[in-house]
Enzyme design. Structure first.
Site, PDB file in Angstrom:
ATOM      1  CD  GLU A  36      23.537  -0.778  80.809  1.00 49.09           C
ATOM      2  OE1 GLU A  36      23.431  -1.173  81.987  1.00 49.09           O
ATOM      3  OE2 GLU A  36      22.610  -0.906  79.975  1.00 49.09           O
ATOM      4  CD  GLU A  86      22.134   1.507  85.291  1.00 49.98           C
ATOM      5  OE1 GLU A  86      21.533   0.416  85.128  1.00 49.98           O
ATOM      6  OE2 GLU A  86      22.220   2.379  84.409  1.00 49.98           O
TER       7      GLU A  86
END
Length: 472
Positions: A168, A366
């Site tokens: 991220e 995720e």
């Protein structure tokens, strides 16, 4: 209805170094950004819990690996804590104790039949580099990261065959410099763009180094795109969704997968005086070193509408001048986390990647459900009866497999997280794991109902869902 999990489809779980390790053995100059933030604003972390103890994975990792083996997990993704990997972050002097820990974890995973997947940076930029160079504001940090990556590949690449450059990468600077929500609360849109650019460049340099070493594996990056839905079919609402996608998805997807920046993004940023200087040599590096595959973190949709009001001319440029967030009436919610539950996001993101990015190989790195006060769901034996998590996974996995059946190049699903772990600000407020962590001195582990269910779908390669109509 019975769903069959495709052959060779990964069923794994994920976490990160700083969210699990704790500070046992950490040296004075080995704070990461997260450690420094926690020390400066402990009051914003739920009940004061932060990364200091976390799950004490440093000392308890074998307990977790044993549970992974029991569940028959196929893959586990975590990170190397860059801040802890060196005793001197500019001379690149390795902390041999910490490097041995990483090596031991890799060996333990392999012995348990679990394939390790390692990420080089999961918000763990060394605080000493933030102090001296303002972190990713500096081109120097790009080169130091590249040096770190080379050493990590040389140390562990004989056993680790799947690498990620970042997790991220858009998040820290968005929270700090775009929205000024996190310490040190500096609103600076140009710095936000610079950090984005330098991380894309650093990733490309790591890709270049990894390919040169020819270790027989592959390297990608974990991104967290938000599947954007316009409020309506109106041209204005559709434009709002397109602009959100441009600034928060394409800003990493396009240079990392196609090797170029979207011209529309450059033009808009130049018009607003926030575009950054780029070097031809660095743009060539980005062009020539695109990702082998992609990790996608996916939790919830983003819904937008056209702006209701004209922007304030005195407010610094922010992409939100092009959109307003739209609150969909009647949406299903995870109220503990404040996130919408919309399983179709998995299918739609799969089609987005297939249609826009050449169907690059990718996997969900995720997806998961954080729930507050999970102890209320413990039975008389102490096991958390988290049927809500099982249903969440089931619904999302069903849509993901539907996309695979229709040609999406998705290779697997990794749950966040294997165990409960610390999250920024939320600390242990929301529990995500297949395994419960008690916040006692021993950090006792115990399997949840979802852990046993996860084991069953790995063993049988099947699971049941209600009629498909219910999930449309």
């Amino acid at each position: 209805m019975k769903i069959t999990i495709p052959e060779n489809f990964i069923i794994g779980a994920a976490s990160s170094a700083w969210q699990t390790e704790g500070w046992v053995g950490k040296k004075e100059n080995q704070d990461s950004y997260l450690d420094r933030w926690y020390k400066n604003e402990k009051f914003v972390w739920h009940n004061g819990y932060g990364p200091a103890v976390a799950t004490n994975f440093m000392e308890k990792y074998q307990d977790d690996v044993d549970l992974m083996k029991e569940i028959k997990l196929t893959h586990y993704r975590t990170s190397i804590n860059w801040a802890r990997f060196f005793t001197d972050h500019e001379q690149l002097i390795v902390d041999e104790d910490y490097a041995q820990h990483i090596s031991d974890v890799i060996d333990a995973l392999l012995a348990a039949g679990v394939e390790p997947m390692l990420c080089l940076e999961h918000y763990e930029v060394p605080a000493v580099l933030s102090d001296k160079y303002d972190g990713w504001s500096s081109r120097k940090v790009v080169d130091l990261y590249a040096g770190y990556a080379k050493i990590a590949f040389e140390r562990f690449g004989d056993r680790v065959k799947q690498w990620f450059t970042f997790n991220e990468p858009i998040v820290p600077q968005t929270r700090i410099y775009l929205d000024a929500m996190r310490w040190p609360h500096e609103q600076n849109t140009q710095k936000w763009l610079l950090w984005n650019y330098h991380k894309v460049l650093a990733s490309a340099k790591a890709v270049e180094i990894y390919h040169e070493l020819n270790q027989g594996g592959r390297i990608g990056c974990v991104l967290n795109p938000e599947m954007v839905y316009a409020r309506s079919s109106s041209e204005a609402d559709q434009k709002a969704a397109a602009m959100y996608d441009l600034f928060f998805n394409q800003i990493f997807f396009t240079p990392m997968i196609k090797g170029i920046y979207p011209q529309e993004l450059i033009d808009i940023c130049q018009a607003h005086g926030v575009w950054i200087e780029t070097a031809a040599e660095d743009l060539a590096t980005i062009k020539e070193n695109t990702l082998d595959f992609l990790g996608v973190n996916q939790y919830y949709p983003k819904r937008v509408r056209s702006p209701k009001y004209a922007p304030n001319a005195e407010t610094p440029f922010h992409p939100e001048i092009f959109y307003d967030t739209f609150d969909l009436p009647g949406k299903q919610m995870n109220n503990s986390r404040g996130w919408e539950i919309y399983p179709q996001v998995m299918y739609d993101m799969a089609l987005y990647l297939k249609n826009n990015y050449g169907n690059i190989p990718w996997l969900i790195t995720e997806n998961g459900m954080g729930r507050e006060n999970e102890e209320q769901y413990q039975d008389e034996t102490g096991m958390v009866q988290d049927s809500y998590r099982i249903d969440f996974i089931r619904q999302h996995l069903r849509y993901l497999i539907k996309a695979v059946e229709e040609g999406a190049n998705c290779e697997g699903y990794m749950l966040w997280a294997f165990t409960d772990c610390v999250s920024p600000m939320n600390a242990f407020k929301n529990r995500y794991g297949l395994v419960r962590i008690e916040l006692n001195e021993e950090r006792t582990r115990s399997m949840k109902k979802s852990g046993l269910w996860y084991k069953s779908i790995i063993e049988t390669r099947q699971f049941e869902v209600a009629d498909e109509q219910e999930y449309k």
